[in-house]
Enzyme design. Sequence first.
Site, PDB file in Angstrom:
ATOM      1  N   ARG A  59     102.129 101.159 -42.294  1.00 63.77           N
ATOM      2  CA  ARG A  59     102.965 102.314 -41.949  1.00 63.77           C
ATOM      3  C   ARG A  59     102.625 103.456 -42.880  1.00 63.77           C
ATOM      4  O   ARG A  59     102.711 103.300 -44.104  1.00 63.77           O
ATOM      5  CB  ARG A  59     104.437 101.955 -42.116  1.00 63.77           C
ATOM      6  N   ASP A  61     103.493 107.294 -44.276  1.00 56.10           N
ATOM      7  CA  ASP A  61     104.670 108.160 -44.400  1.00 56.10           C
ATOM      8  C   ASP A  61     104.457 109.504 -43.701  1.00 56.10           C
ATOM      9  O   ASP A  61     103.339 109.863 -43.350  1.00 56.10           O
ATOM     10  CB  ASP A  61     104.948 108.430 -45.891  1.00 56.10           C
ATOM     11  N   TYR A 120      92.132 103.939 -49.364  1.00 61.49           N
ATOM     12  CA  TYR A 120      92.732 105.265 -49.238  1.00 61.49           C
ATOM     13  C   TYR A 120      91.886 106.284 -49.992  1.00 61.49           C
ATOM     14  O   TYR A 120      91.185 105.945 -50.956  1.00 61.49           O
ATOM     15  CB  TYR A 120      94.144 105.291 -49.840  1.00 61.49           C
ATOM     16  N   ARG A 205     100.218 107.518 -53.748  1.00 64.45           N
ATOM     17  CA  ARG A 205     100.736 108.831 -54.162  1.00 64.45           C
ATOM     18  C   ARG A 205     101.332 108.761 -55.570  1.00 64.45           C
ATOM     19  O   ARG A 205     101.227 109.720 -56.344  1.00 64.45           O
ATOM     20  CB  ARG A 205     101.757 109.337 -53.155  1.00 64.45           C
TER      21      ARG A 205
END
Lengths: 263, 263
Positions: A59, A61, A120, A205
């Site tokens: 998932r 954000d 990522y 993040r």
Amino acid sequence: MSETTNKPKAHRYFVELSFDGSNFKGWQVQPKDRTVQGELIEVFSKFFREEVYVIGAGRTDTGVHATHMVAHFELDARIESTEDALYKLNRFLTTEIALKRLYEVNLEAHTRFSATERAYVYRIARVKNPFSVGQAWSFQRDLNLSAMKEAAAMLLEYSDFACFCKADADVKTTLCDVRAAYWEQVGDEWVFHIRADRFLRNMVRAIVGTLVEVGEGKHTLQQFKEILESGNRNEAGVSAPAEGLYLSEVIYPDSITDNIIHG
Amino acid sequence: MSETTNKPKAHRYFVELSFDGSNFKGWQVQPKDRTVQGELIEVFSKFFREEVYVIGAGRTDTGVHATHMVAHFELDARIESTEDALYKLNRFLTTEIALKRLYEVNLEAHTRFSATERAYVYRIARVKNPFSVGQAWSFQRDLNLSAMKEAAAMLLEYSDFACFCKADADVKTTLCDVRAAYWEQVGDEWVFHIRADRFLRNMVRAIVGTLVEVGEGKHTLQQFKEILESGNRNEAGVSAPAEGLYLSEVIYPDSITDNIIHG
């Protein structure tokens, strides 16, 4: 089995896609908000003329992008030409989502549970750039890149990332096998790459935000080490904005296509 | 002399900038519409606390971008720190415009009349890409790149580009010295580069549109040659969309900074 009904379907497909997350309330389907999963469910159900539920590898954000996301879905009917379906689905979908590959997998293959590795990318624009608005974190103040590089390398020495995990996240373990973590300079951008078997909610993040604070001199390398060892999210830095983050790769074993007869 | 008053000012500056043209009605200031020149005039006048008129190296159309545009303006007061002014002006301006360099030039230097060469880039996205929306022409049908490369090379053999000039354009001559014209592949994009002493209104988009029609097989290379020799805009192809076009370079002689004492 599909997750919306108890009826097992005959065919399962993986679809590889990219999306600009700027105008989506993240991946996960929501009753009112626009989400990537919601768009795919709607368009796929219309196109295949049956109720299609789409499940993703993870998932993302609100505002987070993907250059390579993988999702799966089941169909009663076999897709005759995946190439033709891909072309038509891309025309039905908004410009913000691009399907790249579509292929049948065996009924046990699951985009979330079968994945063995994820990667990522985080982009920081070091000069004002009209063409990276919404696609990178615009950060023009001084940063010590070599300290950020050293801190990134330290991530490989740890396996518990509780300090970068959202406190309210419903996870059984905060262990991750981080296999790569480094910065590279690309033109006027600094790009952070990270690769692991799994990631905790908000982890990338939080890592980038903390690495940038190391670059600003707010934490020494020793303090960064202490943050990692603290296991406490409150010790780490502020999370970097969503707009710079991209899910860039999800890796599966070759066995996901075992026993599929390719048409 | 400034173009709005007859009062000559003491200092003239060149500013190099980039802008995303998506939400501007082109470069040239307009009474009601939002333009790049209009934004610069407004922000510069406020920042320098005098009436500042900004003149560009050329006029870009609605939706056309620039990775490197040059504009000039005059001031009564000398800028004490161009670096500081650049930083602050960038903060006042929208994210769609980024100032890159600011330096004093002599009072005769003119961004339009002193320029000796200009370059444009045109980006065609060959696969659906959420991250190039509004930044490239999304064209996914088959194209013959080698024919497009051959046709592009033919541009160098001609000097009159009337066939690619908007009929209503108020120009004295349609002669241009085209010094480079070629296609290159960059990832999933095909990028057209063109360089000349000057360009006619709409010329690059008309050239790209016609080259793409060559790639589609609508014109043979012989027909492309005939279009070039016809001198008639109606013979050439439909103009390519604005969103793929970038002004990418404007070149000046070193003499523009002669006799300037750098502070």
